[in-house]
Design a protein around this motif. Sequence first.
Motif, PDB file in Angstrom:
ATOM      1  N   GLN A   2       0.811  -1.207   0.000  1.00  0.00           N
ATOM      2  CA  GLN A   2       0.000   0.000   0.000  1.00  0.00           C
ATOM      3  C   GLN A   2       0.852   1.268   0.000  1.00  0.00           C
ATOM      4  OE1 GLN A   2      -3.228   0.225  -0.564  1.00  0.00           O
ATOM      5  NE2 GLN A   2      -3.048   2.438  -0.530  1.00  0.00           N
ATOM      6  N   ALA A   3       1.943   1.278   0.717  1.00  0.00           N
ATOM      7  CA  ALA A   3       2.764   2.481   0.798  1.00  0.00           C
ATOM      8  C   ALA A   3       3.317   2.884  -0.565  1.00  0.00           C
ATOM      9  CB  ALA A   3       3.912   2.278   1.776  1.00  0.00           C
ATOM     10  N   ARG A   4       3.572   1.939  -1.432  1.00  0.00           N
ATOM     11  CA  ARG A   4       4.151   2.237  -2.746  1.00  0.00           C
ATOM     12  C   ARG A   4       3.122   2.786  -3.717  1.00  0.00           C
ATOM     13  NH1 ARG A   4       8.576   0.508  -4.971  1.00  0.00           N
ATOM     14  NH2 ARG A   4       7.470  -0.453  -6.677  1.00  0.00           N
ATOM     15  N   VAL A   5       1.835   2.612  -3.459  1.00  0.00           N
ATOM     16  CA  VAL A   5       0.825   3.114  -4.386  1.00  0.00           C
ATOM     17  C   VAL A   5      -0.013   4.231  -3.781  1.00  0.00           C
ATOM     18  CG1 VAL A   5       0.706   1.020  -5.767  1.00  0.00           C
ATOM     19  CG2 VAL A   5      -0.802   1.264  -3.802  1.00  0.00           C
ATOM     20  N   ASP A   6       0.365   4.713  -2.597  1.00  0.00           N
ATOM     21  CA  ASP A   6      -0.319   5.858  -2.015  1.00  0.00           C
ATOM     22  C   ASP A   6      -0.205   7.043  -2.962  1.00  0.00           C
ATOM     23  OD1 ASP A   6      -1.089   4.530   0.232  1.00  0.00           O
ATOM     24  OD2 ASP A   6       0.458   5.362   1.533  1.00  0.00           O
ATOM     25  N   GLY A   7      -1.260   7.822  -3.045  1.00  0.00           N
ATOM     26  CA  GLY A   7      -1.249   9.004  -3.879  1.00  0.00           C
ATOM     27  C   GLY A   7      -1.639   8.746  -5.320  1.00  0.00           C
ATOM     28  N   ALA A   9      -4.327   7.918  -8.039  1.00  0.00           N
ATOM     29  CA  ALA A   9      -5.780   8.076  -8.138  1.00  0.00           C
ATOM     30  C   ALA A   9      -6.456   6.712  -8.216  1.00  0.00           C
ATOM     31  CB  ALA A   9      -6.120   8.901  -9.367  1.00  0.00           C
ATOM     32  N   ASP A  10      -7.565   6.576  -7.485  1.00  0.00           N
ATOM     33  CA  ASP A  10      -8.290   5.307  -7.458  1.00  0.00           C
ATOM     34  C   ASP A  10      -8.716   4.851  -8.843  1.00  0.00           C
ATOM     35  OD1 ASP A  10      -8.058   5.081  -4.736  1.00  0.00           O
ATOM     36  OD2 ASP A  10     -10.007   5.989  -4.316  1.00  0.00           O
ATOM     37  N   VAL A  14      -3.958   1.588 -14.192  1.00  0.00           N
ATOM     38  CA  VAL A  14      -2.704   1.407 -14.922  1.00  0.00           C
ATOM     39  C   VAL A  14      -1.554   1.992 -14.108  1.00  0.00           C
ATOM     40  CG1 VAL A  14      -1.407   2.037 -16.999  1.00  0.00           C
ATOM     41  CG2 VAL A  14      -3.787   1.321 -17.197  1.00  0.00           C
ATOM     42  N   GLU A  15      -1.784   3.126 -13.443  1.00  0.00           N
ATOM     43  CA  GLU A  15      -0.747   3.710 -12.597  1.00  0.00           C
ATOM     44  C   GLU A  15      -0.409   2.795 -11.433  1.00  0.00           C
ATOM     45  OE1 GLU A  15      -0.761   7.879 -11.489  1.00  0.00           O
ATOM     46  OE2 GLU A  15      -2.221   8.253 -13.081  1.00  0.00           O
ATOM     47  N   VAL A  16      -1.409   2.130 -10.885  1.00  0.00           N
ATOM     48  CA  VAL A  16      -1.160   1.183  -9.796  1.00  0.00           C
ATOM     49  C   VAL A  16      -0.271   0.052 -10.306  1.00  0.00           C
ATOM     50  CG1 VAL A  16      -2.199  -0.495  -8.225  1.00  0.00           C
ATOM     51  CG2 VAL A  16      -3.289   1.726  -8.572  1.00  0.00           C
TER      52      VAL A  16
END
Length: 114
Positions: A2-7, A9-10, A14-16
């Motif tokens: 979770q810490a690596r994908v904080d910030g 947008a839900d 693709v960004e996740v």
Amino acid sequence: MQARVDGVADECTVEVAMAVLGGKWKLVILRHLLSGTQRFGELHRAMSGVTPRMLTRQLRELEADGLLRRRVYAQVPPKVEYSVTELGESLRDIADRLEQWGQWYREQFPGLPG
């Protein structure tokens, strides 16, 4: 993870995915490990161009994101093995498709680098 994908947008999944899999070597590492458990030296020899430091960094990030497991054996000299987790195994189809696409691309544009 979770810490690596904080910030991120839900709505931008693709960004996740890129936050977890981004980097020159991560998919290559996973591709090698999808064929079976390997030790650091085996991975390093199989991946020309990656430095030991970069390989270590990418392995640690993949482990932190839950895609691979690192097993350390209590022996001298130390023995460490890497393998994919169930979550990492879920990327098999994606890795296969990327490999197929890369082969197709290479055939379409044989003069281009890559």
